[in-house]
Design an enzyme around this catalytic site. Structure first.
Site, short mmCIF file in Angstrom:
data_model
loop_
_atom_site.label_atom_id
_atom_site.label_comp_id
_atom_site.label_asym_id
_atom_site.label_seq_id
_atom_site.Cartn_x
_atom_site.Cartn_y
_atom_site.Cartn_z
N GLU A 171 10.89 6.23 -4.08
CA GLU A 171 9.96 5.16 -4.48
C GLU A 171 10.47 3.84 -3.91
O GLU A 171 11.67 3.65 -3.73
CB GLU A 171 9.91 5.15 -6.02
CG GLU A 171 9.26 3.97 -6.69
CD GLU A 171 7.76 3.89 -6.55
OE1 GLU A 171 7.28 4.02 -5.41
OE2 GLU A 171 7.08 3.67 -7.56
N ASP A 173 9.34 -1.18 -11.33
CA ASP A 173 9.04 -2.41 -12.05
C ASP A 173 8.97 -2.07 -13.54
O ASP A 173 9.97 -2.12 -14.23
CB ASP A 173 7.73 -3.00 -11.50
CG ASP A 173 7.40 -4.37 -12.07
OD1 ASP A 173 8.20 -4.90 -12.85
OD2 ASP A 173 6.33 -4.91 -11.74
N PHE A 214 8.18 -11.36 -7.03
CA PHE A 214 7.32 -10.46 -6.27
C PHE A 214 7.84 -10.34 -4.85
O PHE A 214 7.91 -11.31 -4.11
CB PHE A 214 5.85 -10.90 -6.29
CG PHE A 214 4.95 -9.76 -5.93
CD1 PHE A 214 4.59 -8.81 -6.88
CD2 PHE A 214 4.51 -9.59 -4.63
CE1 PHE A 214 3.81 -7.71 -6.54
CE2 PHE A 214 3.71 -8.50 -4.27
CZ PHE A 214 3.36 -7.57 -5.24
N ASP A 220 4.09 -4.29 -0.25
CA ASP A 220 2.95 -5.10 0.16
C ASP A 220 2.53 -6.09 -0.91
O ASP A 220 2.86 -5.97 -2.08
CB ASP A 220 1.74 -4.20 0.44
CG ASP A 220 1.12 -3.66 -0.85
OD1 ASP A 220 1.86 -3.03 -1.64
OD2 ASP A 220 -0.08 -3.88 -1.08
N ARG A 268 3.78 -5.26 4.81
CA ARG A 268 4.56 -4.02 4.76
C ARG A 268 5.48 -3.89 5.98
O ARG A 268 6.51 -3.24 5.92
CB ARG A 268 3.64 -2.79 4.74
CG ARG A 268 2.86 -2.61 3.44
CD ARG A 268 2.29 -1.19 3.38
NE ARG A 268 1.22 -1.04 2.40
CZ ARG A 268 1.41 -0.76 1.12
NH1 ARG A 268 2.62 -0.62 0.66
NH2 ARG A 268 0.39 -0.64 0.31
P1 IMP Z 1 5.66 0.20 -12.08
O1 IMP Z 1 4.77 1.35 -12.40
O2 IMP Z 1 5.38 -1.01 -12.93
O3 IMP Z 1 7.12 0.55 -12.07
O4 IMP Z 1 5.24 -0.31 -10.65
C1 IMP Z 1 5.74 0.24 -9.48
C2 IMP Z 1 4.80 -0.05 -8.34
O5 IMP Z 1 4.26 -1.38 -8.43
C3 IMP Z 1 5.56 0.02 -7.04
O6 IMP Z 1 5.48 1.30 -6.47
C4 IMP Z 1 4.87 -1.02 -6.19
O7 IMP Z 1 3.77 -0.44 -5.52
C5 IMP Z 1 4.34 -2.03 -7.18
N1 IMP Z 1 5.27 -3.18 -7.31
C6 IMP Z 1 6.02 -3.52 -8.38
N2 IMP Z 1 6.74 -4.63 -8.14
C7 IMP Z 1 6.45 -5.01 -6.88
C8 IMP Z 1 6.91 -6.10 -6.02
O8 IMP Z 1 7.73 -6.95 -6.37
N3 IMP Z 1 6.37 -6.13 -4.77
C9 IMP Z 1 5.46 -5.20 -4.32
N4 IMP Z 1 5.03 -4.18 -5.07
C10 IMP Z 1 5.52 -4.09 -6.34
MG MG Z 2 1.93 -1.43 -3.95
#
Ligand code: IMP
Ligand code: MG
Length: 185
Positions: A110, A114, A163, A170, A176
């Site tokens: 992955e 987040d 971010f 992206d 990307r």
């Molecule tokens: P989660 O389900 O909240 O852990 O989110 C994970 C997904 O959110 C990642 O696979 C990314 O696609 C997107 N994401 C979370 N934080 C960021 C960031 O800082 N930059 C870009 N994409 C992010």
């Molecule tokens: Mg994404």
């Protein structure tokens, strides 16, 4: 360590990035280390590296070349609904690997953890297919909302709660292709 962008990068159209958080060299060094760790962690058995698209595509392609043992590669495509920057937790598989997962070591790759909601759903789905082992490899981990119910066995960097874009990550499908990871303004 952060590096201020002193040159105008033609890859950045109009919108500037605030700072480079991880340089191309830092990323390459860390990816090499994780590759070695992974090879050591799997002394035997079939290893299937599963990249979660699209975010992991650059990381995965660099990483597998640093894993000096036999392996197979496949991908997962998950769609989550809702806001672009906040994970909703509703995850659907739009592409499911064709490869048999039963009896294999599965390493889910992955880009960034987040909230952990995306991985929770995917890990539940994959666990149900009875792999020999199932681990997570994330390039970045924000360690903010520890909702993830699974351990992240391999992590590239403990990322700041900003971010981030580049090296596969992206914002609205842009950035990307940056060879470094930057914080968006
Ligand atoms: P989660 O389900 O909240 O852990 O989110 C994970 C997904 O959110 C990642 O696979 C990314 O696609 C997107 N994401 C979370 N934080 C960021 C960031 O800082 N930059 C870009 N994409 C992010
Ligand atoms: Mg994404």
């Amino acid at each position: 360590m952060s590096v201020t962008i002193s040159i105008a990068d033609p890859r950045l159209s109009g919108r500037a990035v605030r700072r480079i958080v991880y340089t191309q060299q830092q990323i390459a060094g860390r990816v090499r280390e994780i590759g070695e760790e992974i090879a050591k962690a799997y002394p035997d058995g079939d290893l299937l590296v599963l990249g979660l698209l699209k975010g992991s595509f650059i990381f995965l392609s660099d990483l597998v070349r640093e894993i000096r043992r036999p392996l197979q590669i496949d991908f997962l495509v998950a769609a989550s609904y809702g806001d672009a920057t906040v994970s909703s937790g509703t995850v659907k598989l739009v592409y499911d690997p064709e490869t048999e997962l039963g009896g294999k070591h599965i390493l889910l790759v992955e880009d960034i953890v987040d909230t952990g909601r995306t991985l929770n759903r995917l890990m539940d789905l994959l666990q149900a297919r009875k792999p020999r082992s199932l681990e997570i490899c994330a390039l970045l981990h924000k360690h903010v909302a520890a909702e993830l119910r699974y351990p992240t066995r391999f992590v590239g960097f403990d990322a700041p709660n900003e971010f981030l874009v580049g090296y596969g990550l992206d914002h609205a499908e842009n950035f990307r292709h940056l060879p470094y990871i930057a914080s968006l303004q």
